[in-house]
Design a protein around this motif. Structure first.
Motif, PDB file in Angstrom:
ATOM      1  N   ILE A   2       0.850  -1.179   0.000  1.00  0.00           N
ATOM      2  CA  ILE A   2       0.000   0.000   0.000  1.00  0.00           C
ATOM      3  C   ILE A   2       0.887   1.230   0.000  1.00  0.00           C
ATOM      4  N   LEU A  19      -3.097   1.223  -3.917  1.00  0.00           N
ATOM      5  CA  LEU A  19      -2.424  -0.066  -3.926  1.00  0.00           C
ATOM      6  C   LEU A  19      -1.853  -0.278  -5.320  1.00  0.00           C
ATOM      7  N   ARG A  35     -11.170  -0.561   1.505  1.00  0.00           N
ATOM      8  CA  ARG A  35     -11.027  -1.609   2.515  1.00  0.00           C
ATOM      9  C   ARG A  35     -12.317  -2.419   2.601  1.00  0.00           C
ATOM     10  N   ASP A  39      -9.549  -8.088   6.657  1.00  0.00           N
ATOM     11  CA  ASP A  39      -8.223  -7.466   6.603  1.00  0.00           C
ATOM     12  C   ASP A  39      -7.385  -8.184   5.556  1.00  0.00           C
ATOM     13  N   GLY A  40      -6.748  -7.407   4.678  1.00  0.00           N
ATOM     14  CA  GLY A  40      -5.913  -7.991   3.632  1.00  0.00           C
ATOM     15  C   GLY A  40      -6.599  -8.098   2.284  1.00  0.00           C
ATOM     16  N   PHE A  42      -9.177  -6.135  -0.545  1.00  0.00           N
ATOM     17  CA  PHE A  42      -9.632  -4.820  -0.974  1.00  0.00           C
ATOM     18  C   PHE A  42     -10.469  -4.944  -2.242  1.00  0.00           C
ATOM     19  N   CYS A  55      -9.304  -7.926  -4.527  1.00  0.00           N
ATOM     20  CA  CYS A  55      -7.882  -8.254  -4.583  1.00  0.00           C
ATOM     21  C   CYS A  55      -7.289  -8.420  -3.189  1.00  0.00           C
ATOM     22  N   HIS A  56      -6.169  -9.110  -3.181  1.00  0.00           N
ATOM     23  CA  HIS A  56      -5.359  -9.321  -1.989  1.00  0.00           C
ATOM     24  C   HIS A  56      -4.461  -8.093  -1.825  1.00  0.00           C
ATOM     25  N   TYR A  57      -3.975  -7.838  -0.620  1.00  0.00           N
ATOM     26  CA  TYR A  57      -3.125  -6.660  -0.412  1.00  0.00           C
ATOM     27  C   TYR A  57      -1.860  -6.701  -1.264  1.00  0.00           C
ATOM     28  N   SER A  58      -1.482  -7.871  -1.753  1.00  0.00           N
ATOM     29  CA  SER A  58      -0.306  -7.993  -2.620  1.00  0.00           C
ATOM     30  C   SER A  58      -0.572  -7.379  -3.993  1.00  0.00           C
ATOM     31  N   TRP A  84      -6.072 -13.274   5.761  1.00  0.00           N
ATOM     32  CA  TRP A  84      -5.744 -12.688   4.461  1.00  0.00           C
ATOM     33  C   TRP A  84      -4.585 -11.712   4.536  1.00  0.00           C
ATOM     34  N   THR A  85      -4.095 -11.431   5.753  1.00  0.00           N
ATOM     35  CA  THR A  85      -2.917 -10.562   5.864  1.00  0.00           C
ATOM     36  C   THR A  85      -1.635 -11.367   5.647  1.00  0.00           C
TER      37      THR A  85
END
Length: 137
Positions: A2, A19, A35, A39-40, A42, A55-58, A84-85
């Motif tokens: 992020i 992101l 968000r 968590d993790g 989006f 999507c994933h935070y990656s 998911w984090t």
């Protein structure tokens, strides 16, 4: 990862942040993501296509949905499935169970799982559909 960016009060309220997501043929592009309850995970507008992406935070997209609320719903359904984090490499250890869970939640929310041609999700889901077809026949 992020990125930090100045946001309006309205965006902050809506939970929007930036992101970097991979876009075929364009590398990684910064997009505004929202968000979710998981968590993790989006939701963001699809780049160069209609609809939204869960999507994933990656930055890796899991699913395509027509509306933002459907991505948020899919994420809410997935909130308790795993942490998911965790990074993508850690999540791969549980890939078969996660693919089933993500596919089910995304379909329930009215979207579709994004598959890489020849990828693991495509192979696992194709085996599942062959099994269900052979049970019906």
């Amino acid at each position: 990862m992020i990125t930090s960016e100045k946001h309006s009060a309205e965006e902050e309220e809506a939970g929007a942040v930036a992101l970097l997501v991979p876009v075929r043929g364009r590398g990684r592009i910064a997009v505004r993501v929202h968000r979710t309850l998981a968590d993790g995970l989006f939701v963001h507008r699809a780049v160069g296509q209609p609809g939204w992406r869960l999507c994933h935070y990656s930055g890796l997209a899991l699913a395509a949905v027509p509306h933002r609320w459907q991505g948020a719903l899919a994420a809410a359904l997935l909130a308790g499935v795993t942490d998911w984090t965790r990074g993508p490499a850690d999540l791969r250890a549980d890939v078969a169970a996660l693919i089933e869970a993500v596919d089910g939640a995304v379909r329930q929310a009215g979207g579709e799982l994004l598959l890489t041609p020849g990828g693991e999700a495509e192979r696992l889901l194709s085996v599942r559909s062959q099994r269900s077809v052979s049970r019906v026949a």
